[in-house]
Design an enzyme around this catalytic site. Structure first.
Site, PDB file in Angstrom:
ATOM      1  CD  GLU A  27       5.417  38.626 -16.993  1.00 24.65           C
ATOM      2  OE1 GLU A  27       6.426  39.117 -17.475  1.00 24.65           O
ATOM      3  OE2 GLU A  27       4.196  38.690 -17.202  1.00 24.65           O
ATOM      4  CE  LYS A 161      -0.180  43.316 -20.884  1.00 28.21           C
ATOM      5  NZ  LYS A 161       0.078  42.134 -21.839  1.00 28.21           N
TER       6      LYS A 161
HETATM    7  N1  PSU Z   1       1.294  41.742 -18.373  1.00 24.38           N
HETATM    8  C1  PSU Z   1       1.605  42.951 -17.621  1.00 24.38           C
HETATM    9  N2  PSU Z   1       2.700  43.667 -18.114  1.00 24.38           N
HETATM   10  C2  PSU Z   1       3.489  43.144 -18.958  1.00 24.38           C
HETATM   11  C3  PSU Z   1       3.291  41.994 -19.516  1.00 24.38           C
HETATM   12  C4  PSU Z   1       2.198  41.174 -19.274  1.00 24.38           C
HETATM   13  O1  PSU Z   1       0.721  43.034 -16.840  1.00 24.38           O
HETATM   14  O2  PSU Z   1       4.444  43.794 -19.319  1.00 24.38           O
HETATM   15  C5  PSU Z   1       4.341  41.433 -20.508  1.00 24.38           C
HETATM   16  C6  PSU Z   1       4.631  39.784 -20.540  1.00 24.38           C
HETATM   17  O3  PSU Z   1       5.628  39.508 -20.108  1.00 24.38           O
HETATM   18  C7  PSU Z   1       4.156  39.310 -21.705  1.00 24.38           C
HETATM   19  C8  PSU Z   1       4.727  40.301 -22.617  1.00 24.38           C
HETATM   20  O4  PSU Z   1       4.486  37.921 -22.136  1.00 24.38           O
HETATM   21  O5  PSU Z   1       4.152  41.505 -22.005  1.00 24.38           O
HETATM   22  C9  PSU Z   1       3.912  40.074 -23.991  1.00 24.38           C
HETATM   23  O6  PSU Z   1       4.689  40.701 -25.017  1.00 24.38           O
HETATM   24  P1  PSU Z   1       4.264  40.495 -26.599  1.00 24.38           P
HETATM   25  O7  PSU Z   1       2.982  41.117 -26.752  1.00 24.38           O
HETATM   26  O8  PSU Z   1       5.635  41.259 -27.309  1.00 24.38           O
HETATM   27  O9  PSU Z   1       4.424  39.207 -26.655  1.00 24.38           O
END
Ligand code: PSU
Ligand code: MN
Length: 306
Positions: A27, A161
């Site tokens: 990604e 996370k």
């Molecule tokens: N994992 C990481 N850093 C990130 C992300 C994931 O170590 O920045 C990103 C991914 O792209 C994931 C997004 O899909 O954060 C999730 O965002 P949200 O909580 O707004 O859905």
């Protein structure tokens, strides 16, 4: 706007797929919104190298000027990381970004969609989005979770996370029928820490088990992906007791500043980086590298079945 989809698969990726060479998708939101420059570019480069060293071909995905790019070059990644106003694209934003020729990084959800379009089965990331703490009031549930329920891609992450409500995240994954497999552990990992205190529904001790489960799922004609939760190597982990105060502080700051929607995750990651004096980033880098290596091994097992 024509009827053809604006997708550009790098020639070496097309060739790899044609020759049944293992390919791993990556990604780009983690580059543009998840890590500071220049560590983000450096990490992206190292992650690609790890995939190559493990015998697979990396394919970083982003939307550049309205085109779905699969297999962005090193220079392309550098350019994306330096650009201003790069959008954070999830399922909801992809069509608009394409029709309006925008440039954006793909989240887990959007990368799954693009990897599927490109015919790539395995995808490595850091941590998936999930159910946020306090979601019973904010309704903040990442689109990554419903994507896992509908798009058939193997996503290798280090768990959810720890800033999220991990218990609720696992519940939503279960409701969505997503197989969640912890790699060589019984516990669901918590991104910076190996332990979340919560059991993982399934356990896999080899890349082959993961590949076989994915194939069996396809034979069953079930929609949706498979989530692999790979704990960060012990020498790089931040203990839960260490990271939790930083998370609480970051969540409080986000609340005070009225941070909402898409901005929440990048904001909190950056705050935690500041509060831990960069330690959280080192762990983040270590876990994504670890995930890249496992994803390559899974991709290798998958091509053996063809
Ligand atoms: N994992 C990481 N850093 C990130 C992300 C994931 O170590 O920045 C990103 C991914 O792209 C994931 C997004 O899909 O954060 C999730 O965002 P949200 O909580 O707004 O859905
Ligand atoms: Mn959200």
């Amino acid at each position: 706007m024509t009827n053809t989809l604006h997708i550009n698969i790098a020639p070496h990726i097309t060739q790899a797929l044609k020759e049944n060479t293992p390919v791993v998708a990556l990604e780009s939101t983690i580059i543009t919104h998840g890590m500071p420059y220049p560590k983000n570019v450096e990490t992206a480069r190292e992650v690609e190298k790890i995939i190559q060293d493990n015998g697979a071909v990396p394919a970083t995905i982003a939307i550049i000027d309205g085109v779905i790019e699969i297999g962005i070059s090193e220079a392309g990644i550098e350019d994306l990381a330096k650009r201003q106003n790069v959008l954070k694209l999830s399922r909801a934003d992809l069509a608009f970004a394409i029709s309006e020729q925008k440039t954006g990084a793909t989240t887990v959800a959007a990368t799954m969609i693009c990897a599927r379009l490109g015919g790539i089965d395995v995808f490595a990331t850091g941590g998936i989005g999930g159910v946020h703490r306090g979601a019973e009031l904010s309704f903040d549930v990442s689109a990554d979770l419903q994507e896992l329920a509908i798009t058939d891609t193997i996503v290798v992450c280090a768990g959810a996370k720890a800033l999220l409500d991990i218990s609720k995240t696992l519940e939503v994954l279960e409701t969505g029928g997503v197989p969640v497999m912890a790699f060589q552990t019984d516990e669901f990992p918590a991104f910076w820490s190996r332990s979340s205190g919560l059991p993982c529904p399934l356990r896999a001790d080899s890349a082959k088990t993961i590949a076989d489960t994915f194939i069996a799922r396809r034979k069953l004609n079930l929609d949706g992906g498979l989530l692999v939760a790979n704990p960060v190597p012990a020498e790089f982990e931040l203990a839960r007791e260490t990271i939790e105060p930083a998370i609480i502080q970051a969540l409080q700051d986000a609340e005070n500043e009225g941070i909402r929607a898409k901005d929440v995750t990048p904001y909190i990651l950056d705050k935690i980086f500041q509060i831990t004096n960069g330690a959280s980033l080192e762990t983040n880098i270590a876990l994504i590298k670890n995930n890249a290596a496992l994803a390559a091994q899974i991709a290798i097992e998958l091509v053996k079945t063809r």
